[in-house]
Design an enzyme around this catalytic site. Sequence first.
Site, PDB file in Angstrom:
ATOM      1  N   ARG A   1       0.863  -1.176   0.000  1.00 17.05           N
ATOM      2  CA  ARG A   1       0.000   0.000   0.000  1.00 17.05           C
ATOM      3  C   ARG A   1       0.897   1.221   0.000  1.00 17.05           C
ATOM      4  NH1 ARG A   1      -3.740  -2.292  -1.602  1.00 17.05           N
ATOM      5  NH2 ARG A   1      -5.715  -2.727  -0.599  1.00 17.05           N
TER       6      ARG A   1
ATOM      7  N   GLU B   1      -3.528   7.868  -4.641  1.00 22.03           N
ATOM      8  CA  GLU B   1      -3.884   7.288  -5.945  1.00 22.03           C
ATOM      9  C   GLU B   1      -5.217   7.855  -6.420  1.00 22.03           C
ATOM     10  OE1 GLU B   1      -3.856   3.053  -5.417  1.00 22.03           O
ATOM     11  OE2 GLU B   1      -1.742   3.031  -4.868  1.00 22.03           O
TER      12      GLU B   1
ATOM     13  N   HIS C   1      -0.972   0.789  -9.756  1.00 27.43           N
ATOM     14  CA  HIS C   1      -1.743  -0.110  -8.882  1.00 27.43           C
ATOM     15  C   HIS C   1      -2.462  -1.179  -9.716  1.00 27.43           C
ATOM     16  CE1 HIS C   1      -3.986  -0.510  -4.793  1.00 27.43           C
ATOM     17  NE2 HIS C   1      -3.827  -1.677  -5.397  1.00 27.43           N
TER      18      HIS C   1
HETATM   19  C1  8YV Z   1      -7.129  -3.908  -6.410  1.00 26.68           C
HETATM   20  C2  8YV Z   1      -5.958  -4.241  -4.123  1.00 26.68           C
HETATM   21  O1  8YV Z   1      -6.464  -3.008  -7.195  1.00 26.68           O
HETATM   22  O2  8YV Z   1      -6.784  -6.335  -3.512  1.00 26.68           O
HETATM   23  C3  8YV Z   1      -6.380  -5.243  -3.119  1.00 26.68           C
HETATM   24  O3  8YV Z   1      -6.315  -4.952  -1.926  1.00 26.68           O
HETATM   25  O4  8YV Z   1      -5.448  -3.238  -3.792  1.00 26.68           O
HETATM   26  C4  8YV Z   1      -6.097  -4.545  -5.570  1.00 26.68           C
HETATM   27  O5  8YV Z   1      -6.190  -5.882  -5.835  1.00 26.68           O
HETATM   28  C5  8YV Z   1      -8.326  -3.276  -5.886  1.00 26.68           C
HETATM   29  O6  8YV Z   1      -8.967  -3.931  -4.878  1.00 26.68           O
HETATM   30  C6  8YV Z   1      -9.331  -3.076  -7.006  1.00 26.68           C
HETATM   31  O7  8YV Z   1      -9.997  -1.938  -6.762  1.00 26.68           O
END
Ligand code: 8YV
Length: 312
Positions: free
Chosen positions: A231, A260, A278
């Site tokens: 993160r 982001e 991301h």
């Molecule tokens: C995705 C993520 O980009 O799973 C997560 O925690 O950060 C990523 O897989 C996100 O959830 C999609 O919006």
Amino acid sequence: MSRSVLTLMDFRPTYTAMLAEKYDLHRWDEVDDKQAFLDQVGSKITALVTSAGVGVPDGLLDKLPNLEVITSFGVGYDVFDLDACRTRGIRLSNTPDVLTDDVADTAIMLMHATLRRLVVGDDWARSGQWAANGAMPLTRSVRGKKLGILGLGRIGQAIASRAEPSGVEVGYFGRSKKQVDYHYFDDLVALAQWSDILIAACPGGEATKGIVNADVLSALGPDGYVVNIARGSVMDEPALINALRDKVIAGAGLDVFYNEPNMDPAFAEFENVVLYPHGASGTVETRNAMAQLVVDNLDAWDQRGELVTPVI
Ligand code: 8YV
């Protein structure tokens, strides 16, 4: 009567359509007058679909008094206020496991791309510099390096098992020592000191906020590289930008950012940084599997009052 579900976005068109067939589905992103919608429909909504990136907008839970469950598209749950959910008796599910391979692959991809300067090389070939100036500058080998992993959870372990065949020695830092053969460090600065490459793979949230700080980066040193697929919050970004500018470290491979999608533009200045927006879980296969798990969680809740992959 079918359950009233509110989705905050069209998480995958086919799967959103699947939900629309089974449930009384409302699309938040298609509602113009949100207040009027909440006044009319808010009390009917018992399930909310969102993502690890979007979370829950401020104040929305107050407008959904009968909400039972939030099914989130993504593994991370640092955006959710778990205490607020618990107080209201709201359950939460995420999408673990199905994205582990692609996220771990992305970490390895960024590690190689950063040390081997993939983007510089690509530009060297495309721009004609190769023909004009000859070979690109030499890069750094991954083989023989020490790889430190911050957070040896499911994704961290998948990174370690992929990295070993590339000839790296693996060490890790986490809350507890695991039953693995890798070197355990109970201190992140000590891990960084030992490592040539540090990959952040821990959960976000208060406990890890800014954990990769100036001390960690200077312990990594001028031949050290950092990769972040965890993160943005895990990284002290101003410290990282200073470290890149002052050559405190050799380079970075970054999939996640503090703000982001409005990444700090300073990152784009550095030739020794490989950027990815991301997108670690962003393959058709994995996003479909994540979407299926959102649907499965919702169905399990609807049919049996259970979640397949509960967070709380
Ligand atoms: C995705 C993520 O980009 O799973 C997560 O925690 O950060 C990523 O897989 C996100 O959830 C999609 O919006």
